[in-house]
Structure formats: C-alpha cells, structure tokens
Design a protein around this motif. Structure first.
Motif, PDB file in Angstrom:
ATOM      1  N   VAL A   1       0.860  -1.187   0.000  1.00 31.02           N
ATOM      2  CA  VAL A   1       0.000   0.000   0.000  1.00 31.02           C
ATOM      3  C   VAL A   1       0.891   1.230   0.000  1.00 31.02           C
ATOM      4  O   VAL A   1       1.668   1.442   0.936  1.00 31.02           O
ATOM      5  CB  VAL A   1      -0.904   0.038   1.259  1.00 31.02           C
ATOM      6  CG1 VAL A   1      -1.851   1.221   1.197  1.00 31.02           C
ATOM      7  CG2 VAL A   1      -1.679  -1.259   1.400  1.00 31.02           C
ATOM      8  N   ASP A   2       0.778   2.009  -1.055  1.00 32.97           N
ATOM      9  CA  ASP A   2       1.608   3.208  -1.207  1.00 32.97           C
ATOM     10  C   ASP A   2       0.822   4.397  -0.660  1.00 32.97           C
ATOM     11  O   ASP A   2      -0.096   4.895  -1.298  1.00 32.97           O
ATOM     12  CB  ASP A   2       1.917   3.369  -2.703  1.00 32.97           C
ATOM     13  CG  ASP A   2       2.760   4.586  -3.000  1.00 32.97           C
ATOM     14  OD1 ASP A   2       3.253   5.230  -2.053  1.00 32.97           O
ATOM     15  OD2 ASP A   2       2.926   4.889  -4.202  1.00 32.97           O
ATOM     16  N   LEU A   3       1.179   4.820   0.546  1.00 31.40           N
ATOM     17  CA  LEU A   3       0.448   5.922   1.188  1.00 31.40           C
ATOM     18  C   LEU A   3       0.957   7.275   0.700  1.00 31.40           C
ATOM     19  O   LEU A   3       2.123   7.408   0.347  1.00 31.40           O
ATOM     20  CB  LEU A   3       0.624   5.847   2.709  1.00 31.40           C
ATOM     21  CG  LEU A   3       0.043   4.619   3.408  1.00 31.40           C
ATOM     22  CD1 LEU A   3       0.386   4.646   4.888  1.00 31.40           C
ATOM     23  CD2 LEU A   3      -1.464   4.548   3.218  1.00 31.40           C
ATOM     24  N   PRO A   4       0.093   8.271   0.692  1.00 34.07           N
ATOM     25  CA  PRO A   4       0.538   9.583   0.220  1.00 34.07           C
ATOM     26  C   PRO A   4       1.547  10.210   1.179  1.00 34.07           C
ATOM     27  O   PRO A   4       1.466  10.021   2.383  1.00 34.07           O
ATOM     28  CB  PRO A   4      -0.748  10.412   0.182  1.00 34.07           C
ATOM     29  CG  PRO A   4      -1.679   9.731   1.119  1.00 34.07           C
ATOM     30  CD  PRO A   4      -1.316   8.275   1.112  1.00 34.07           C
ATOM     31  N   GLY A   5       2.486  10.928   0.624  1.00 35.41           N
ATOM     32  CA  GLY A   5       3.453  11.645   1.450  1.00 35.41           C
ATOM     33  C   GLY A   5       3.148  13.126   1.399  1.00 35.41           C
ATOM     34  O   GLY A   5       2.419  13.587   0.544  1.00 35.41           O
ATOM     35  N   TYR A   6       3.680  13.843   2.341  1.00 28.69           N
ATOM     36  CA  TYR A   6       3.567  15.299   2.251  1.00 28.69           C
ATOM     37  C   TYR A   6       4.748  15.892   2.993  1.00 28.69           C
ATOM     38  O   TYR A   6       5.563  15.168   3.549  1.00 28.69           O
ATOM     39  CB  TYR A   6       2.247  15.821   2.810  1.00 28.69           C
ATOM     40  CG  TYR A   6       2.073  15.609   4.291  1.00 28.69           C
ATOM     41  CD1 TYR A   6       2.592  16.524   5.208  1.00 28.69           C
ATOM     42  CD2 TYR A   6       1.388  14.508   4.784  1.00 28.69           C
ATOM     43  CE1 TYR A   6       2.438  16.328   6.559  1.00 28.69           C
ATOM     44  CE2 TYR A   6       1.233  14.307   6.133  1.00 28.69           C
ATOM     45  CZ  TYR A   6       1.766  15.225   7.023  1.00 28.69           C
ATOM     46  OH  TYR A   6       1.620  15.025   8.355  1.00 28.69           O
ATOM     47  N   GLY A   7       4.839  17.182   3.018  1.00 32.69           N
ATOM     48  CA  GLY A   7       5.958  17.770   3.741  1.00 32.69           C
ATOM     49  C   GLY A   7       6.451  19.069   3.142  1.00 32.69           C
ATOM     50  O   GLY A   7       7.413  19.638   3.609  1.00 32.69           O
ATOM     51  N   TYR A   8       5.778  19.537   2.105  1.00 32.91           N
ATOM     52  CA  TYR A   8       6.187  20.798   1.523  1.00 32.91           C
ATOM     53  C   TYR A   8       5.315  21.940   2.021  1.00 32.91           C
ATOM     54  O   TYR A   8       4.101  21.779   2.147  1.00 32.91           O
ATOM     55  CB  TYR A   8       6.159  20.730  -0.006  1.00 32.91           C
ATOM     56  CG  TYR A   8       7.417  20.093  -0.488  1.00 32.91           C
ATOM     57  CD1 TYR A   8       8.509  20.885  -0.818  1.00 32.91           C
ATOM     58  CD2 TYR A   8       7.551  18.714  -0.521  1.00 32.91           C
ATOM     59  CE1 TYR A   8       9.697  20.314  -1.207  1.00 32.91           C
ATOM     60  CE2 TYR A   8       8.745  18.127  -0.907  1.00 32.91           C
ATOM     61  CZ  TYR A   8       9.819  18.940  -1.252  1.00 32.91           C
ATOM     62  OH  TYR A   8      10.995  18.371  -1.622  1.00 32.91           O
TER      63      TYR A   8
ATOM     64  N   GLU B   1      -6.348  16.405   5.582  1.00 32.02           N
ATOM     65  CA  GLU B   1      -7.020  15.344   4.829  1.00 32.02           C
ATOM     66  C   GLU B   1      -6.108  14.122   4.690  1.00 32.02           C
ATOM     67  O   GLU B   1      -6.512  12.989   4.885  1.00 32.02           O
ATOM     68  CB  GLU B   1      -7.366  15.894   3.446  1.00 32.02           C
ATOM     69  CG  GLU B   1      -8.409  15.107   2.691  1.00 32.02           C
ATOM     70  CD  GLU B   1      -8.700  15.794   1.361  1.00 32.02           C
ATOM     71  OE1 GLU B   1      -8.491  15.145   0.325  1.00 32.02           O
ATOM     72  OE2 GLU B   1      -9.103  16.970   1.376  1.00 32.02           O
ATOM     73  N   TRP B   2      -4.846  14.383   4.375  1.00 28.55           N
ATOM     74  CA  TRP B   2      -3.892  13.286   4.224  1.00 28.55           C
ATOM     75  C   TRP B   2      -3.674  12.577   5.556  1.00 28.55           C
ATOM     76  O   TRP B   2      -3.577  11.361   5.612  1.00 28.55           O
ATOM     77  CB  TRP B   2      -2.557  13.818   3.703  1.00 28.55           C
ATOM     78  CG  TRP B   2      -2.613  14.213   2.259  1.00 28.55           C
ATOM     79  CD1 TRP B   2      -3.677  14.049   1.412  1.00 28.55           C
ATOM     80  CD2 TRP B   2      -1.587  14.829   1.502  1.00 28.55           C
ATOM     81  NE1 TRP B   2      -3.367  14.536   0.175  1.00 28.55           N
ATOM     82  CE2 TRP B   2      -2.098  15.031   0.196  1.00 28.55           C
ATOM     83  CE3 TRP B   2      -0.300  15.252   1.781  1.00 28.55           C
ATOM     84  CZ2 TRP B   2      -1.359  15.609  -0.805  1.00 28.55           C
ATOM     85  CZ3 TRP B   2       0.440  15.823   0.777  1.00 28.55           C
ATOM     86  CH2 TRP B   2      -0.078  16.009  -0.502  1.00 28.55           C
ATOM     87  N   GLN B   3      -3.600  13.362   6.612  1.00 29.18           N
ATOM     88  CA  GLN B   3      -3.403  12.755   7.930  1.00 29.18           C
ATOM     89  C   GLN B   3      -4.567  11.833   8.258  1.00 29.18           C
ATOM     90  O   GLN B   3      -4.387  10.762   8.817  1.00 29.18           O
ATOM     91  CB  GLN B   3      -3.265  13.831   9.011  1.00 29.18           C
ATOM     92  CG  GLN B   3      -1.877  14.447   9.025  1.00 29.18           C
ATOM     93  CD  GLN B   3      -1.791  15.671   9.910  1.00 29.18           C
ATOM     94  OE1 GLN B   3      -2.800  16.200  10.360  1.00 29.18           O
ATOM     95  NE2 GLN B   3      -0.585  16.123  10.154  1.00 29.18           N
TER      96      GLN B   3
END
Ligand code: GDP
Length: 190
Positions: free
Chosen positions: A66-73, A83-85
């Motif tokens: 399962v490829d979960l979304p990343g974020y950080g920008y 939403e991603w959290q």
C-alpha cells in the motif's frame, strides 16, 4: 487431531498488506520500484509532492503493498495536510491485514515531524516499522553508518519492533535486506 485431512493451503487466506510511507521527495517511489523490481509500477514523481493518491500493488496473491501519500512541503495547504493525515490514520487504524509499515526517510534528514507522527501512530497501535534511510549514496560510508546507528538507538528507545537499514535505489543497495523484512512480515506466504 486438528486439521487431519485438511489441506492448509486450500483454506481461504485474508490478504495481508505492508504500507509504504514517507515525506514527499524522500525517495519512496524509487524505493518501491527498486524493491518490487517492476519499473513503472510505482510512479516516480518529478515534481515534489505529486504522489498524493493511495495506490495498491499486488506483490503476490494475497500480499499487497500500500503506497500511502506523502507530504511535507510548505506549499501544501493545512486543509490538504489534515485530509492526508486522516487518510493515513484510517489506513493505520483499520489495519486488520496490515503487517508493517516501511517508512522512507532521506538519510540526510531523518526524523522530521511527519516521520515522528508516523512512528507515534505505529507505536500506539502496535504496528512494526522498518525504516529505509534512503539516498544513502549521498553520504560516505562512515557518516551513513553513523546515522544508521543513531537512528537505531533512537528507535530502540521507542519500540523493539522498530528497525532500520540504509538504502539506495540509485546504487541498488539494501534491496535484499528490505526483501527479508517483507518476507518476515508476510510470513513467507505466497
Ligand atoms: P517520492 O516523492 O518520495 O516518491 O520520491 P522519488 O522516488 O520521486 O525521489 C525523489 C527524488 O530523489 C528524485 O529526484 C529521485 O531521483 C531522487 N532519488 C530517489 N532515490 C534516490 C537514491 O537512492 N539516490 C539518489 N541520489 N537520489 C535518489
């Protein structure tokens, strides 16, 4: 005698999954490509922050990545981050088939807020974590090893189920070790 006359392999098996997560640009897509050996299976994002959807990859029957979304920008809005959290929490907490979490951290920037949050969640729900310290080729051997030891020492304080290794998709190093962890989590099924 239990199971006599039954073929254990014929019994239906619930699918198992391992989640892959990391901050945007941590090298997650490249790691997935290197580990699965299926080029183009996971998209390699050219622009930071493009990997936003949850993708499932069937590794073997009944075994999913399962490829979960990343974020950080910084440019990502707070609303989208929340939403991603929510999505991540959902995956981690409805984890009846989830065997482990592979967390990608750039070896030069370990333990950012996102990573700490993922570790906190995983620890809370008793999910094993294996960290890939990505882009290890960016450091010389000594500093790379030093970072690995530091990261392992930090993880040891949180949970014995948290492990780490160095990884380079570019040099194709660390792939066997990552495979071994996946096999451990999937229980050599397949
Ligand atoms: P994602 O956003 O986490 O999926 O990251 P990507 O896999 O798209 O990689 C982000 C950037 O890091 C890209 O420019 C990649 O070429 C680069 N990258 C990924 N893996 C490695 C690696 O092992 N070594 C080096 N030097 N660069 C890498």
């Amino acid at each position: 005698m239990v199971g006599q006359g039954l073929d254990a392999h014929a019994l239906p098996r619930r699918p198992s999954s391992v989640a892959f997560a990391g901050r945007s640009n941590a090298g997650k897509s490249s790691a997935i490509n290197a580990i699965t050996g299926r080029r183009g299976l996971a998209r390699t994002s050219k622009t930071p922050g493009r990997t936003q959807l949850v993708n499932f990859f069937e590794l073997r029957p009944g075994q999913r990545l399962v490829d979960l979304p990343g974020y950080g920008y910084a440019k990502v809005s707070e609303g989208i981050k929340r939403e991603w959290q929510g999505t991540l929490a959902n995956y981690l907490e409805n984890r009846e088939c989830l065997r482990g979490l592979m967390l990608m951290m750039d070896i030069r920037h370990p333990f950012k807020d996102f990573d700490l949050q993922m570790l906190e969640w995983a620890n809370h729900i008793g999910l094993p974590v294996h960290i890939l310290l990505t882009k290890a080729d960016k450091l010389k051997n000594g500093p790379a090893k030093g970072t690995l030891l530091q990261v392992r020492a930090t993880l040891k304080k949180i949970s014995p189920a948290f492990t780490a290794q160095t990884f380079s998709a570019l040099q194709r190093s660390g792939i066997d070790e990552a495979h071994a962890k996946l096999d451990e989590w999937f229980g050599f099924l397949g």
